[in-house]
Design an enzyme around this catalytic site. Structure first.
Site, short mmCIF file in Angstrom:
data_model
loop_
_atom_site.label_atom_id
_atom_site.label_comp_id
_atom_site.label_asym_id
_atom_site.label_seq_id
_atom_site.Cartn_x
_atom_site.Cartn_y
_atom_site.Cartn_z
N ASP A 1 -6.55 1.21 1.20
CA ASP A 1 -6.61 1.28 2.66
C ASP A 1 -7.99 0.79 3.09
O ASP A 1 -8.73 0.21 2.30
CB ASP A 1 -6.34 2.72 3.13
CG ASP A 1 -7.44 3.70 2.71
OD1 ASP A 1 -8.35 3.30 1.94
OD2 ASP A 1 -7.39 4.86 3.15
N LYS B 1 0.84 -1.21 0.00
CA LYS B 1 0.00 0.00 0.00
C LYS B 1 0.87 1.25 0.00
O LYS B 1 0.63 2.19 -0.76
CB LYS B 1 -0.92 0.01 1.22
CG LYS B 1 -1.90 1.19 1.23
CD LYS B 1 -2.60 1.34 2.56
CE LYS B 1 -1.69 2.01 3.57
NZ LYS B 1 -2.39 2.36 4.83
#
Length: 251
Positions: A179, A161
């Site tokens: 997220d 991420k």
């Protein structure tokens, strides 16, 4: 010798056993419709969704403040963990005025760094990690933030991420950082159902037209943060409520 006669002991009347109560079947709650079973979005619908996002917010920005790729890497990888964007921004404004490169951060030192970020949760551990990350960027990448996912993921505390955030925001690549907000929106709307962040990421990359990919993850993050909330989604003000596949939407 007299014969002893025993009187028979009267038997107690048998008490009828209580009949077992017949089991009453409880009504089953209606099964929630599987997101996988929902009608897939059409390319035209997906284009319409992101056209609306673009019209409402043509140049979406991340809410973590930074001044260059290195400071973005620090806030995205280390400082933002278990902390609010507002809290991180408040601490880093002064910090980045004096230390916005790996060398300046090492010169500042861990002890002084702690003073700048002591309002952020876990600041002692984070100060240690910032110094370690700065040292590696300096020693292995010549002081420059690396530009490949594999190299970014090799840094202390960095994951997929984080790499996607840096590649997108610092270098303009079409990556999708998933997220909790993006994960929720992808599943709830039916845009890209998935059991893991990677499944949602790959699903979104597959369906979102290239012309929207630069800003797509920001639009989805902001949508999840301010409209498609976890507990009480604001369906009444949602830009895409007429297209959303969520069976529990309130409009």
């Amino acid at each position: 010798m007299a014969k002893i006669t025993r009187k028979p002991v009267p038997r107690k009347a048998a008490v009828p056993k209580k009949k077992a109560k017949a089991a009453v079947a409880k009504p089953k709650a209606p099964a929630k419709k599987s997101l996988k079973a929902m009608k897939p979005w059409t390319p035209a619908e997906i284009r319409e969704v992101f056209s609306r996002f673009r019209k409402a917010n043509p140049e979406p920005k991340g809410e973590l403040e930074h001044v260059n790729p290195f400071t973005l890497l620090l806030v995205a990888v280390v400082l933002s963990a278990q902390a609010t964007d507002a809290g991180v921004n408040k601490a880093t404004r002064a910090l980045f005025e004096v230390a916005d490169t790996p060398q300046k951060m090492l010169d500042l030192g861990e002890e002084s760094l702690r003073e700048y970020i002591k309002t952020i949760g876990l600041y002692r551990t984070k100060a240690k990690n910032v110094i370690a990350l700065s040292a590696k960027v300096l020693s292995e990448f010549g002081g420059e933030v690396p530009r490949t996912r594999a190299e970014i993921e090799s840094l202390p505390g960095a994951g997929r991420k984080t790499a996607n955030v840096v590649l997108n925001m610092a270098f303009g690549e079409h990556t999708m950082a998933v997220d909790t907000h993006v994960f929720r929106v992808g599943n709830r709307t039916g845009l890209a159902p998935g059991k893991t962040p990677l499944e949602v990421e790959l699903g979104l990359e597959k369906v979102i037209p290239a012309e929207f990919m630069l800003h797509a993850h920001h639009w989805l993050i902001l949508h999840g943060r301010y409209t498609c909330l976890a507990r009480k989604p604001r369906c009444e003000v949602c830009l895409i409520n007429d297209l959303c596949r969520w069976p529990e939407k309130t409009v």
